[in-house]
Design an enzyme around this catalytic site. Structure first.
Site, PDB file in Angstrom:
ATOM      1  CB  THR A 142      16.926  67.468  80.404  1.00  0.00           C
ATOM      2  OG1 THR A 142      15.614  66.923  80.382  1.00  0.00           O
ATOM      3  CG2 THR A 142      17.534  67.256  79.043  1.00  0.00           C
ATOM      4  CB  SER A 178      12.672  68.063  71.406  1.00  0.00           C
ATOM      5  OG  SER A 178      13.585  68.514  72.400  1.00  0.00           O
ATOM      6  CE1 TYR A 180      17.208  71.999  76.494  1.00  0.00           C
ATOM      7  CE2 TYR A 180      15.324  70.535  76.787  1.00  0.00           C
ATOM      8  CZ  TYR A 180      16.374  71.245  77.317  1.00  0.00           C
ATOM      9  OH  TYR A 180      16.614  71.220  78.666  1.00  0.00           O
ATOM     10  CG  HIS A 181      14.626  66.852  75.428  1.00  0.00           C
ATOM     11  ND1 HIS A 181      13.471  67.391  74.914  1.00  0.00           N
ATOM     12  CD2 HIS A 181      14.535  67.003  76.775  1.00  0.00           C
ATOM     13  CE1 HIS A 181      12.710  67.836  75.901  1.00  0.00           C
ATOM     14  NE2 HIS A 181      13.324  67.617  77.040  1.00  0.00           N
ATOM     15  CE  LYS A 184      19.930  71.029  78.425  1.00  0.00           C
ATOM     16  NZ  LYS A 184      20.670  72.006  79.204  1.00  0.00           N
TER      17      LYS A 184
HETATM   18  N1  NAD Z   1      13.450  74.753  83.905  1.00  0.00           N
HETATM   19  C1  NAD Z   1      13.374  73.436  83.865  1.00  0.00           C
HETATM   20  O1  NAD Z   1      12.325  72.834  84.128  1.00  0.00           O
HETATM   21  C2  NAD Z   1      14.577  72.627  83.473  1.00  0.00           C
HETATM   22  C3  NAD Z   1      14.529  71.236  83.614  1.00  0.00           C
HETATM   23  C4  NAD Z   1      15.644  70.485  83.261  1.00  0.00           C
HETATM   24  C5  NAD Z   1      16.777  71.100  82.782  1.00  0.00           C
HETATM   25  N2  NAD Z   1      16.789  72.468  82.636  1.00  0.00           N
HETATM   26  C6  NAD Z   1      18.023  73.082  82.143  1.00  0.00           C
HETATM   27  O2  NAD Z   1      18.501  73.963  83.140  1.00  0.00           O
HETATM   28  C7  NAD Z   1      19.140  75.086  82.559  1.00  0.00           C
HETATM   29  C8  NAD Z   1      18.493  76.351  83.071  1.00  0.00           C
HETATM   30  O3  NAD Z   1      17.120  76.329  82.728  1.00  0.00           O
HETATM   31  P1  NAD Z   1      16.169  77.566  82.952  1.00  0.00           P
HETATM   32  O4  NAD Z   1      14.797  77.027  83.066  1.00  0.00           O
HETATM   33  O5  NAD Z   1      16.728  78.426  83.999  1.00  0.00           O
HETATM   34  O6  NAD Z   1      16.294  78.259  81.514  1.00  0.00           O
HETATM   35  P2  NAD Z   1      16.391  79.817  81.165  1.00  0.00           P
HETATM   36  O7  NAD Z   1      16.227  79.920  79.675  1.00  0.00           O
HETATM   37  O8  NAD Z   1      15.453  80.588  82.014  1.00  0.00           O
HETATM   38  O9  NAD Z   1      17.890  80.143  81.578  1.00  0.00           O
HETATM   39  C9  NAD Z   1      18.989  79.929  80.727  1.00  0.00           C
HETATM   40  C10 NAD Z   1      19.773  81.227  80.680  1.00  0.00           C
HETATM   41  O10 NAD Z   1      20.910  81.046  79.832  1.00  0.00           O
HETATM   42  C11 NAD Z   1      21.049  82.193  79.017  1.00  0.00           C
HETATM   43  N3  NAD Z   1      21.767  81.786  77.788  1.00  0.00           N
HETATM   44  C12 NAD Z   1      21.354  80.972  76.798  1.00  0.00           C
HETATM   45  N4  NAD Z   1      22.304  80.864  75.851  1.00  0.00           N
HETATM   46  C13 NAD Z   1      23.356  81.621  76.277  1.00  0.00           C
HETATM   47  C14 NAD Z   1      24.633  81.912  75.734  1.00  0.00           C
HETATM   48  N5  NAD Z   1      25.012  81.418  74.554  1.00  0.00           N
HETATM   49  N6  NAD Z   1      25.474  82.706  76.443  1.00  0.00           N
HETATM   50  C15 NAD Z   1      25.095  83.232  77.641  1.00  0.00           C
HETATM   51  N7  NAD Z   1      23.884  83.010  78.197  1.00  0.00           N
HETATM   52  C16 NAD Z   1      23.035  82.209  77.513  1.00  0.00           C
HETATM   53  C17 NAD Z   1      19.625  82.671  78.742  1.00  0.00           C
HETATM   54  O11 NAD Z   1      19.572  84.038  78.394  1.00  0.00           O
HETATM   55  C18 NAD Z   1      18.947  82.371  80.075  1.00  0.00           C
HETATM   56  O12 NAD Z   1      18.943  83.486  80.930  1.00  0.00           O
HETATM   57  C19 NAD Z   1      19.013  74.920  81.046  1.00  0.00           C
HETATM   58  O13 NAD Z   1      20.192  74.371  80.544  1.00  0.00           O
HETATM   59  C20 NAD Z   1      17.869  73.943  80.911  1.00  0.00           C
HETATM   60  O14 NAD Z   1      17.981  73.198  79.729  1.00  0.00           O
HETATM   61  C21 NAD Z   1      15.728  73.243  82.987  1.00  0.00           C
END
Ligand code: NAD
Length: 382
Positions: A142, A178, A180-181, A184
């Site tokens: 991120t 955070s 979370y961040h 990463k």
């Molecule tokens: N959406 C955004 O704006 C954004 C921005 C920057 C980075 N990200 C990163 O991109 C990635 C995807 O984001 P997203 O918005 O699709 O999130 P999301 O939560 O919708 O998707 C993540 C998926 O991973 C699955 N998951 C989590 N832990 C797991 C585990 N231990 N085993 C198997 N599956 C698991 C969840 O069930 C979920 O379906 C994440 O890593 C997030 O941090 C997202």
């Protein structure tokens, strides 16, 4: 190409699966459905109804060769056997707890986030090393890893520094906002180390917040991706659009000068497609910044307010006390060169896309209204 997507049931994982299938790639989608459960835990649901994994598998097969595998990436044996069985060219790793407020709720949520995210990434690293060390690991990080430093943010894993007259090359300094961040940031350092000692091949993506309801493949309800809008799981643009539909005020936190690099769901999926189809050299660690527009949350509220007005919705903007600890006015200048050099050209502009989003959300107003009490911020950083 055969691609495993860890986190394929998520906001990004599902539309990326569809994009890769349409491009003729084989996709194995893996998920433990943690986000579905965690959103329910905070008293909310996706604004757009999403099909079950079985139904999704059927829909995806209209586009190409797709398989859904239920599994948890914190289970090392599962990850290793998956790689042995599927023999992929690339693994995209999205399977992490991805909400900053969720990680800040209390000690249980902080520890779960650390454990889930760090262990999943380490398992993937070890499984690739053990099974097939030339797999391209595409890891989603991120832009939040950097924080908001008062210097230009380089698109680079390392920077040259001079300390007390001596020069060296050190990992780019980061200061996340955070738990979370921070996961990463730690993932990034773990991958840099795995690249150094074992020569594994990575693309580590620093992505800004994504907004949107659509990609080219989302042509009907069976292809909908999840769309979160509560204070824990909803990211800012998506949340404002739902606030507009529900007739709630748009709620910039504090002064609203918090500036980030945003991109639409369509542009995110396309950027990822380009990075997967154009891997780095074997043994290279590629560091990528992924965003399209730098915008402050105050500005975004204005865009959503204007779009809502054009659609006949009268929406107010009401700044609320900031539940987070973060700079509300700051310098922000990240570099962006890798994606453009690979031919990435953004297709969406936030000011226009928010209108499309509000239109897409309006038919689901009643469904969202059931969870309207989950929209206002409750999770505080201190
Ligand atoms: N959406 C955004 O704006 C954004 C921005 C920057 C980075 N990200 C990163 O991109 C990635 C995807 O984001 P997203 O918005 O699709 O999130 P999301 O939560 O919708 O998707 C993540 C998926 O991973 C699955 N998951 C989590 N832990 C797991 C585990 N231990 N085993 C198997 N599956 C698991 C969840 O069930 C979920 O379906 C994440 O890593 C997030 O941090 C997202």
């Amino acid at each position: 190409m055969k691609v495993i997507i860890l986190g394929a049931d998520g906001y990004l994982g599902w539309p990326l699966s569809l994009r890769l299938l349409r491009r003729g790639h084989q996709v194995v989608g893996v998920d433990n459905l943690a986000t579905r459960r965690a959103v329910e835990e905070v008293g909310s649901d996706s604004a757009l109804p999403i099909p079950s994994p079985k139904e999704r598998e059927r829909a995806a097969r209209e586009l190409g060769e797709f398989k859904f595998v239920f599994g948890d990436v914190t289970d090392y044996k599962f990850v290793r056997e998956l790689l042995r069985k599927e023999n992929p060219d690339a693994v995209v790793h999205f399977a992490e707890q991805r909400s900053a407020p969720y990680s800040m709720r209390d000690v249980e949520h902080a520890v779960y986030t650390m454990h889930n995210n760090l262990e999943g990434t380490l398992n993937l690293i070890y499984a690739v090393k053990e099974v097939k060390s030339d797999i391209h690991i595409v890891k989603m990080g991120t832009m939040g890893e950097y924080g908001t430093p008062n210097f230009d943010i380089p698109e680079s894993a390392f920077v040259e520094v001079e300390i007390n007259g001596r020069r060296d090359r050190i990992p780019t300094p980061k200061f996340a906002g955070s738990w979370y961040h921070w996961t990463k940031v730690y993932d990034t350092y773990n991958m840099l180390f795995a690249n150094k000692v074992w020569g594994l091949t990575f693309t580590d993506i620093m992505q800004g917040p994504v907004y949107g309801t659509r990609t080219e493949e989302i042509t009907g309800e069976r292809f909908f991706t999840r769309f979160d809008f509560d204070e824990v799981w909803g990211t800012v643009v998506n949340r404002y659009c739902v606030e507009a539909v529900l007739g709630l005020p748009l709620t910039p936190y504090g002064k609203g000068g918090q500036t980030r690099g945003f991109l639409s769901l369509e542009d995110s999926v396309e950027a990822l497609r380009i990075l997967i189809e154009n891997p780095p050299k074997q043994g290279e660690y590629r560091h990528v910044n992924q965003f399209v527009e730098l915008r402050s949350v105050r500005e975004i509220a204005t865009f959503v307010q204007e779009a809502a007005r054009e659609l006949g919705l009268d929406v107010k903007v009401e700044h609320v006390p900031n539940p987070r600890v973060e700079a509300e006015e700051h310098y922000y200048n990240p570099e962006l060169k890798v994606l453009p050099s690979l031919g990435f050209r953004p297709k969406k502009v936030m000011r226009e896309e928010v209108k499309v989003m509000i239109k897409d959300l309006l038919p689901f107003k009643e469904r969202m209204a059931r969870y309207s009490s989950a929209v206002m911020p409750r999770t505080r950083w201190k």
